[in-house]
Each structure stands twice: as C-alpha cells, then as structure tokens.
Motif scaffolding. Structure first.
Motif, PDB file in Angstrom:
ATOM      1  N   SER A 145     -12.775  -1.215  -0.017  1.00 36.20           N
ATOM      2  CA  SER A 145     -11.587  -0.835   0.761  1.00 36.20           C
ATOM      3  C   SER A 145     -11.971  -0.454   2.195  1.00 36.20           C
ATOM      4  O   SER A 145     -11.243  -0.770   3.142  1.00 36.20           O
ATOM      5  CB  SER A 145     -10.827   0.310   0.084  1.00 36.20           C
ATOM      6  OG  SER A 145     -11.476   1.556   0.230  1.00 36.20           O
ATOM      7  N   TYR A 174      -8.373  -4.174   1.397  1.00 37.61           N
ATOM      8  CA  TYR A 174      -8.002  -2.767   1.308  1.00 37.61           C
ATOM      9  C   TYR A 174      -7.027  -2.552   0.156  1.00 37.61           C
ATOM     10  O   TYR A 174      -7.264  -1.714  -0.719  1.00 37.61           O
ATOM     11  CB  TYR A 174      -7.385  -2.264   2.622  1.00 37.61           C
ATOM     12  CG  TYR A 174      -6.928  -0.829   2.504  1.00 37.61           C
ATOM     13  CD1 TYR A 174      -7.827   0.215   2.667  1.00 37.61           C
ATOM     14  CD2 TYR A 174      -5.603  -0.517   2.195  1.00 37.61           C
ATOM     15  CE1 TYR A 174      -7.430   1.534   2.528  1.00 37.61           C
ATOM     16  CE2 TYR A 174      -5.198   0.802   2.052  1.00 37.61           C
ATOM     17  CZ  TYR A 174      -6.110   1.824   2.219  1.00 37.61           C
ATOM     18  OH  TYR A 174      -5.712   3.130   2.057  1.00 37.61           O
ATOM     19  N   SER A 194       0.830  -1.215   0.000  1.00 37.32           N
ATOM     20  CA  SER A 194       0.000   0.000   0.000  1.00 37.32           C
ATOM     21  C   SER A 194       0.859   1.256   0.000  1.00 37.32           C
ATOM     22  O   SER A 194       0.499   2.256  -0.639  1.00 37.32           O
ATOM     23  CB  SER A 194      -0.962   0.001   1.193  1.00 37.32           C
ATOM     24  OG  SER A 194      -1.901  -1.044   1.058  1.00 37.32           O
ATOM     25  N   TRP A 235     -14.435   1.615  -3.703  1.00 37.43           N
ATOM     26  CA  TRP A 235     -14.090   2.367  -2.497  1.00 37.43           C
ATOM     27  C   TRP A 235     -14.709   1.700  -1.267  1.00 37.43           C
ATOM     28  O   TRP A 235     -14.047   1.549  -0.240  1.00 37.43           O
ATOM     29  CB  TRP A 235     -14.584   3.813  -2.628  1.00 37.43           C
ATOM     30  CG  TRP A 235     -14.429   4.602  -1.377  1.00 37.43           C
ATOM     31  CD1 TRP A 235     -13.316   5.268  -0.954  1.00 37.43           C
ATOM     32  CD2 TRP A 235     -15.419   4.788  -0.348  1.00 37.43           C
ATOM     33  NE1 TRP A 235     -13.561   5.862   0.263  1.00 37.43           N
ATOM     34  CE2 TRP A 235     -14.834   5.574   0.655  1.00 37.43           C
ATOM     35  CE3 TRP A 235     -16.725   4.355  -0.192  1.00 37.43           C
ATOM     36  CZ2 TRP A 235     -15.537   5.950   1.804  1.00 37.43           C
ATOM     37  CZ3 TRP A 235     -17.416   4.724   0.949  1.00 37.43           C
ATOM     38  CH2 TRP A 235     -16.819   5.518   1.925  1.00 37.43           C
ATOM     39  N   ARG A 257      -7.905  -0.647  -3.357  1.00 40.46           N
ATOM     40  CA  ARG A 257      -7.237   0.629  -3.648  1.00 40.46           C
ATOM     41  C   ARG A 257      -6.492   0.560  -4.975  1.00 40.46           C
ATOM     42  O   ARG A 257      -6.426   1.543  -5.716  1.00 40.46           O
ATOM     43  CB  ARG A 257      -6.278   1.020  -2.523  1.00 40.46           C
ATOM     44  CG  ARG A 257      -6.916   1.342  -1.174  1.00 40.46           C
ATOM     45  CD  ARG A 257      -8.079   2.299  -1.196  1.00 40.46           C
ATOM     46  NE  ARG A 257      -7.858   3.487  -1.976  1.00 40.46           N
ATOM     47  CZ  ARG A 257      -8.630   4.569  -1.934  1.00 40.46           C
ATOM     48  NH1 ARG A 257      -9.672   4.617  -1.141  1.00 40.46           N
ATOM     49  NH2 ARG A 257      -8.375   5.600  -2.689  1.00 40.46           N
ATOM     50  N   TYR A 313      -9.099   0.829  -7.639  1.00 44.10           N
ATOM     51  CA  TYR A 313      -9.732   2.149  -7.584  1.00 44.10           C
ATOM     52  C   TYR A 313      -9.085   3.136  -8.557  1.00 44.10           C
ATOM     53  O   TYR A 313      -9.781   3.934  -9.186  1.00 44.10           O
ATOM     54  CB  TYR A 313      -9.618   2.677  -6.149  1.00 44.10           C
ATOM     55  CG  TYR A 313     -10.346   3.953  -5.852  1.00 44.10           C
ATOM     56  CD1 TYR A 313     -11.705   3.953  -5.581  1.00 44.10           C
ATOM     57  CD2 TYR A 313      -9.675   5.168  -5.814  1.00 44.10           C
ATOM     58  CE1 TYR A 313     -12.380   5.125  -5.282  1.00 44.10           C
ATOM     59  CE2 TYR A 313     -10.333   6.340  -5.514  1.00 44.10           C
ATOM     60  CZ  TYR A 313     -11.688   6.318  -5.254  1.00 44.10           C
ATOM     61  OH  TYR A 313     -12.355   7.479  -4.959  1.00 44.10           O
TER      62      TYR A 313
END
Length: 129
Positions: free
Chosen positions: A117, A91, A11, A114, A95, A98
């Motif tokens: 996540s 998550y 991330s 979204w 993401r 996204y």
C-alpha cells in the motif's frame, strides 16, 4: 471517472466499513453500555480480533490522508498515467487485503501487504514529480 478517483471512492467505502467493523468488535468486547456511554473513563484495551480490527482501522486512517491528497493532486494537475492508476489500485487492493490478514494475526504477511500500500502511495507521488 478516472481509475485514481474510482480507487479513492472505493477507499472511502473501505474506510467506512473498517470503522463499522471495528465498532462492532469493540462493542462485542466492551458491551453496548460502554459504546453508548460518554466514555469519560479509561476502557481496558481491546484484545484479540477486536483489537486487531481497531488497529487496522487506525492504520488505514494514518495512510488514507496521504493517498487522498495525492489522488486529488494527480487528477487536478492532469498527471494521470499508468503509474498513477497502478499506484491507486495497489493502495486500495492492499488496504482491502490488509484487514483480514491483520484480523487473522499473520505478522509478516501483514507487513508485506502494508508495504504494498505504501508503494502505491509512492507511485502516486512519483506521478507528480
């Protein structure tokens, strides 16, 4: 390394990539002179894909602190389990998806991704409670 920490590292990489991609889009629209300037004045809002990439970056930053804090708390407290691992994975992958969905301007799918996540963040929180 736990799944939760791996997803945290990925991330961070995703966040850095989003910053770079948004900067490139901004520079393409506003020009290198603006990017190198002190930016004392107001710039015109970004539009189109560069604007969407910048908003996706901002949205990532709004959620990332919660995700990172929860991952670190889960690991520090030894609360890793299947739920926390799945939450961290949801998550990260949401993401990642996204960014192109937002850049393409697909409104309802963007909101759904979204929400996935956010479910991932809630799952990490649940592992602590």
């Amino acid at each position: 390394m736990t799944t939760e920490l791996q997803m945290l590292v990925w991330s961070v990489i995703l966040g850095l990539a989003q910053i770079a991609i948004a900067a490139v889009g901004s520079m393409a629209q506003r020009g290198p002179g603006w990017a190198a300037s002190a930016r004392d004045g107001s710039a015109a809002p970004l539009t189109g894909v560069p604007g969407r990439l910048d908003r996706a970056r901002a949205n990532f930053l709004e959620t990332f602190a919660f995700f990172a804090a929860l991952v670190l708390a889960v690991v520090a407290m030894g609360k890793q389990d299947a739920t926390s691992a799945l939450g961290a994975q949801l998550y990260f992958w949401a993401r990642l998806v996204y960014v192109p969905v937002y850049a393409a301007g697909i409104p309802y799918l963007r909101t759904l991704v979204w929400a996935v996540s956010i479910v991932g963040i809630v799952m990490l929180l649940a592992a602590l409670l």
